[in-house]
Scaffold this motif. Structure first.
Motif, PDB file in Angstrom:
ATOM      1  N   SER A 203      -5.006 -85.575   4.123  1.00  0.00           N
ATOM      2  CA  SER A 203      -3.552 -85.707   4.787  1.00  0.00           C
ATOM      3  C   SER A 203      -3.802 -85.161   6.292  1.00  0.00           C
ATOM      4  CB  SER A 203      -2.901 -84.271   4.043  1.00  0.00           C
ATOM      5  OG  SER A 203      -2.551 -84.513   2.599  1.00  0.00           O
ATOM      6  N   THR A 222      -2.174 -82.431  10.815  1.00  0.00           N
ATOM      7  CA  THR A 222      -2.106 -82.308   9.284  1.00  0.00           C
ATOM      8  C   THR A 222      -0.575 -82.335   8.846  1.00  0.00           C
ATOM      9  OG1 THR A 222      -3.712 -80.646   9.462  1.00  0.00           O
ATOM     10  CG2 THR A 222      -2.468 -80.692   7.521  1.00  0.00           C
ATOM     11  N   GLU A 224       1.790 -81.629   5.862  1.00  0.00           N
ATOM     12  CA  GLU A 224       1.932 -80.874   4.910  1.00  0.00           C
ATOM     13  C   GLU A 224       3.454 -80.458   4.967  1.00  0.00           C
ATOM     14  OE1 GLU A 224       0.006 -76.829   4.003  1.00  0.00           O
ATOM     15  OE2 GLU A 224      -1.612 -78.200   4.201  1.00  0.00           O
ATOM     16  N   PRO A 237       0.703 -84.512  -3.914  1.00  0.00           N
ATOM     17  CA  PRO A 237      -0.116 -84.899  -2.822  1.00  0.00           C
ATOM     18  C   PRO A 237       0.993 -86.182  -2.107  1.00  0.00           C
ATOM     19  CG  PRO A 237      -1.672 -84.698  -3.994  1.00  0.00           C
ATOM     20  CD  PRO A 237      -0.587 -84.818  -5.001  1.00  0.00           C
ATOM     21  N   LEU A 338       2.580 -74.723   9.742  1.00  0.00           N
ATOM     22  CA  LEU A 338       2.753 -75.851   8.492  1.00  0.00           C
ATOM     23  C   LEU A 338       3.748 -75.331   7.558  1.00  0.00           C
ATOM     24  CD1 LEU A 338      -1.055 -76.765   7.961  1.00  0.00           C
ATOM     25  CD2 LEU A 338       0.619 -78.160   9.341  1.00  0.00           C
TER      26      LEU A 338
END
Length: 399
Positions: A203, A222, A224, A237, A338
């Motif tokens: 990711s 990232t 997320e 995911p 995140l």
């Protein structure tokens, strides 16, 4: 056929700004039913594509001026169409090597494309006389991402062999190689100075300086999404299948095989928006069950920006075309957190499109037209005939 514009008093055409009202009025102006050859009947003892349904167009590309569009399909053909007349110009065959991910170079008569059979060579092809001009060898597995530099004769490819290769149209050997821990997805920014590499399973989106690609990436983002934990835990995911920078270079559109796409701030990596309200292309048909682990499926060509980066358009497994207004994205700065959820955007419009999945959706770079493709090809134009309500209001005003 495609109106770049509305003319005023016989003068030169003036440009049409894309607006919410205009984007909701797009309708298929022409549908090409025979844009893909039908699936041949299965031969005894031969391996047939069981339950795969009709063959699809897998990728589309516009030339720089938006005059022509080229499709590549599972029947191993290229088909060239004029955007201005809405006519099919020619069909070229690549039965020996197969064809996928065609990309116009900066000449409207040449393309580079990936192969699906024989080997994993990238081929430089002249549409004018149907000849190969160059072979670019190096990848050991199928090429899944291919992009031409917006500013020069460079181009870049990402493959299932977990490498990104940088090429130049004038030289058959690769001029740069990056080893990535998983199959990569790639994109250039509009200046051609920066390129992005998305790495699934981790990711991560890595941003490199084109001149110093052999150094570490200058930014690692990232991806997320904290809202996924509200649906299932552990969250499913995200499988990234395409990347595209906005025309002003501020945002990255991350296309995914799941039911949502994402917009990320390109300078610091904040997750700004989640584009919802469509069905992902992870499966080939609506009646197939979803796999446990996310997969690429037919995703990759179904989402793109409009040229002004005010809207995002995307195909869907149910054939509809979603249009999101992304002019009012939140601004975030400082440390990336995140856990901050993205702004969740529903489509401004969900247009009735194809009877099957709309796998390829692209907006013309110059004209007010959109092209979508799946088992058939459609050219979309804004319906500029005045609405009955508007006509009534105008008459009332005159009274």
């Amino acid at each position: 056929m495609a109106p770049p514009t509305a003319t005023t008093n016989g003068a030169t055409p003036s440009t049409i700004p894309l607006s919410n009202a205009l984007m909701t009025k797009f309708k298929p102006a022409k549908i090409f039913k025979g844009a893909v050859e039908p699936t041949p009947p299965p031969t005894p003892g031969g391996s047939s594509r069981v339950n795969a349904g009709p063959r699809h167009i897998t990728a589309i590309t516009f030339d720089d001026r938006g005059d022509q569009v080229l499709t590549a399909s599972e029947d191993e053909t290229f088909r060239l169409y004029s955007c201005k007349t809405g006519k099919h110009l020619k069909t070229l065959y690549s039965k020996k090597y197969g064809v996928d991910l065609p990309r116009f170079t900066h000449k409207n008569t040449t393309v580079v494309h990936a192969s699906t059979k024989e080997d994993d060579t990238i081929r430089y092809h002249s549409l004018h006389d149907n000849k190969y001009l160059q072979y670019f060898k190096g990848h050991k597995q199928r090429v899944i991402s291919l992009e031409v530099s917006p500013v020069d004769d460079g181009f870049m490819s990402g493959s299932m062999d977990k490498t990104v290769r940088l090429w130049d149209l004038r030289v058959p050997t690769c001029r740069g190689l990056l080893n990535i821990p998983a199959a990569p997805v790639i994109a250039y920014d509009t200046s051609g100075i920066v390129f992005a590499v998305a790495v699934n399973h981790y990711s991560r989106i890595l941003l490199y300086d084109q001149a110093n690609y052999d150094k570490a990436p200058f930014l690692t983002i990232t991806l997320e999404d904290p809202t996924l934990a509200l649906i299932s835990y552990p969250p499913r995911p995200i499988y990234m299948t395409s990347l595209a920078f906005s025309s002003n270079g501020k945002y990255i559109l991350v296309g995914c095989s799941g039911d949502a796409h994402y917009i990320i701030d390109a300078f610091e990596g904040h997750l700004l928006a989640k584009l919802e309200g469509r069905v992902g292309l992870e499966r080939r048909r609506m009646d197939t069950a979803q796999s446990i682990d996310p997969v690429r499926g037919n995703s990759g060509e179904e989402v793109s920006w409009t040229p002004d980066s005010k809207y995002v358009i995307s195909g869907s497994l149910d054939g509809r075309i979603a249009v999101w207004d992304v002019q009012n994205l939140p601004t975030r700065s400082g440390q990336v957190d995140l856990k901050v959820p993205p702004m969740r955007l529903q489509p401004l419009a969900s247009l009735d499109g194809h009877p099957g999945p709309s796998r390829c959706v692209r907006f013309n770079p110059r004209l007010a037209m959109m092209v979508t493709a799946g088992a058939e090809l459609a050219f979309w134009l804004p319906d500029q005939s005045a609405d009955n309500e508007e006509v009534a209001k105008e008459l009332l005003r005159k009274k």
